[in-house]
Write a protein that holds these residues in place. Structure first.
Motif, PDB file in Angstrom:
ATOM      1  N   PHE A  11       0.851  -1.185   0.000  1.00 53.09           N
ATOM      2  CA  PHE A  11       0.000   0.000   0.000  1.00 53.09           C
ATOM      3  C   PHE A  11       0.886   1.234   0.000  1.00 53.09           C
ATOM      4  O   PHE A  11       1.915   1.269   0.668  1.00 53.09           O
ATOM      5  CB  PHE A  11      -0.909   0.030   1.238  1.00 53.09           C
ATOM      6  N   ASP A  64      -7.715  -0.344 -12.214  1.00 53.78           N
ATOM      7  CA  ASP A  64      -8.581   0.579 -11.489  1.00 53.78           C
ATOM      8  C   ASP A  64      -9.659  -0.226 -10.778  1.00 53.78           C
ATOM      9  O   ASP A  64     -10.021  -1.327 -11.237  1.00 53.78           O
ATOM     10  CB  ASP A  64      -9.187   1.588 -12.460  1.00 53.78           C
ATOM     11  N   PRO A  65     -10.209   0.295  -9.698  1.00 44.43           N
ATOM     12  CA  PRO A  65     -11.197  -0.470  -8.924  1.00 44.43           C
ATOM     13  C   PRO A  65     -12.348  -0.957  -9.785  1.00 44.43           C
ATOM     14  O   PRO A  65     -12.947  -0.191 -10.541  1.00 44.43           O
ATOM     15  CB  PRO A  65     -11.676   0.553  -7.880  1.00 44.43           C
ATOM     16  N   SER A  95      -3.890   7.087  -9.123  1.00 41.74           N
ATOM     17  CA  SER A  95      -4.403   6.198  -8.080  1.00 41.74           C
ATOM     18  C   SER A  95      -4.985   4.943  -8.717  1.00 41.74           C
ATOM     19  O   SER A  95      -5.884   5.026  -9.560  1.00 41.74           O
ATOM     20  CB  SER A  95      -5.478   6.912  -7.251  1.00 41.74           C
ATOM     21  N   THR A 153      -4.234   0.188  -8.589  1.00 50.32           N
ATOM     22  CA  THR A 153      -3.364  -0.899  -8.136  1.00 50.32           C
ATOM     23  C   THR A 153      -2.441  -1.282  -9.281  1.00 50.32           C
ATOM     24  O   THR A 153      -2.908  -1.460 -10.414  1.00 50.32           O
ATOM     25  CB  THR A 153      -4.178  -2.104  -7.659  1.00 50.32           C
ATOM     26  N   GLY A 157       0.582  -6.988  -6.039  1.00 50.03           N
ATOM     27  CA  GLY A 157       0.007  -5.686  -6.348  1.00 50.03           C
ATOM     28  C   GLY A 157       0.402  -4.622  -5.336  1.00 50.03           C
ATOM     29  O   GLY A 157       0.642  -4.919  -4.158  1.00 50.03           O
ATOM     30  N   THR A 158       0.457  -3.403  -5.796  1.00 48.75           N
ATOM     31  CA  THR A 158       0.688  -2.238  -4.936  1.00 48.75           C
ATOM     32  C   THR A 158      -0.487  -1.294  -5.125  1.00 48.75           C
ATOM     33  O   THR A 158      -0.726  -0.816  -6.237  1.00 48.75           O
ATOM     34  CB  THR A 158       1.993  -1.520  -5.296  1.00 48.75           C
ATOM     35  N   ARG A 159      -1.208  -1.063  -4.032  1.00 49.98           N
ATOM     36  CA  ARG A 159      -2.363  -0.167  -4.111  1.00 49.98           C
ATOM     37  C   ARG A 159      -1.883   1.240  -3.838  1.00 49.98           C
ATOM     38  O   ARG A 159      -1.457   1.567  -2.720  1.00 49.98           O
ATOM     39  CB  ARG A 159      -3.427  -0.587  -3.107  1.00 49.98           C
ATOM     40  N   LYS A 182      -2.500   5.286  -3.667  1.00 51.19           N
ATOM     41  CA  LYS A 182      -3.490   6.353  -3.492  1.00 51.19           C
ATOM     42  C   LYS A 182      -2.750   7.680  -3.477  1.00 51.19           C
ATOM     43  O   LYS A 182      -1.870   7.890  -2.635  1.00 51.19           O
ATOM     44  CB  LYS A 182      -4.272   6.146  -2.198  1.00 51.19           C
ATOM     45  N   GLY A 235      -9.041  -8.245  -3.012  1.00 46.75           N
ATOM     46  CA  GLY A 235      -7.835  -7.651  -2.465  1.00 46.75           C
ATOM     47  C   GLY A 235      -6.573  -8.448  -2.703  1.00 46.75           C
ATOM     48  O   GLY A 235      -5.533  -8.138  -2.121  1.00 46.75           O
TER      49      GLY A 235
END
Lengths: 111, 115
Positions: free
Chosen positions: A10, A38-39, A84, A86, A104-106, A108, B40
């Protein structure tokens, strides 16, 4: 067995700052990819790195590959909110034609 | 087609039911891959097709999972007797061939929820 690790998992950063995401992998490979997600969306290809010392740049993102160190970096310059997402690295397991993804790296980016 | 198409986009099923997920790759792409992404989490490799054959099924989590590809094009991933732990987004990707330099093109995924 090929393992791919990313860090950090993160990352919260201010707009305008620089940062680097790291991708380490455990066995020899000549191909490494970076993807953005993207989300709620699918994965979008960002970069493909095919040889030692390869460097690719697109806008504020720059990716590099060191096959001897089994390390790739994704550098973010002067981050903006639109970055922003992942970010995943993926490494081809030699001779298998399948890609092993990092966790993964989220990212923000705060305005 | 212009991209990799997956259907359905969302599927809610009861535990114990069978489900079929469909992937229609980009025309001319001989390699096809299925991955699973749990909430996640990263992407977990399931199976790889080259043409209609599957040289690598090593990622299928159990014998409840199977996949086929016909005509070198459409692929179906079938999950029998679904369990709650099967809930995930199932992503399909295609490529011009094995080991090509351009990477995959991913579909938008099927979000499977087992209740």
């Amino acid at each position: 067995e090929l393992k791919v690790e990313q860090n950090p998992l993160f990352l919260s950063m201010q707009e305008g700052k620089n940062y680097t995401i790291y991708c380490n992998y455990s066995t020899t490979s000549d191909r490494l990819y970076w993807y953005r997600q993207d989300p709620g969306k699918s994965l979008e290809s960002l970069f493909v790195l095919l040889s030692n010392g390869a460097v690719k740049q697109e806008g504020r993102l720059m990716a590099s590959l060191d096959t001897k160190a089994r390390l790739s970096t994704l550098h973010i310059t002067a981050a903006v909110h639109d970055l922003s997402a992942t970010y995943f690295c993926a490494v081809e397991a030699s001779g298998t034609y399948k890609y092993i993804f990092g966790t993964g790296t989220r990212l923000k980016v705060l305005a | 087609g212009a991209g990799v198409s997956q259907s359905p986009s969302n599927k809610v099923t009861e535990k114990g039911k069978d489900v079929e997920l469909r992937c229609d790759p980009i025309s001319g792409h001989t390699a096809l891959y299925w991955y699973r992404q749990s909430l996640g989490q990263g992407l977990e490799f399931l199976i790889y097709f080259q043409g209609n054959s599957a040289p690598d099924k090593s990622g299928l989590p159990s014998d409840r999972f199977s996949a086929e590809r016909t005509g070198g094009s459409v692929s179906t991933l079938t999950i029998q007797r679904t369990q709650q732990e099967d809930s995930a987004v199932y992503l399909c990707a295609s490529s011009l061939g094995p080991g090509v330099v351009y990477g995959y093109t991913f579909g938008s995924g099927t979000r499977l929820t087992v209740v």
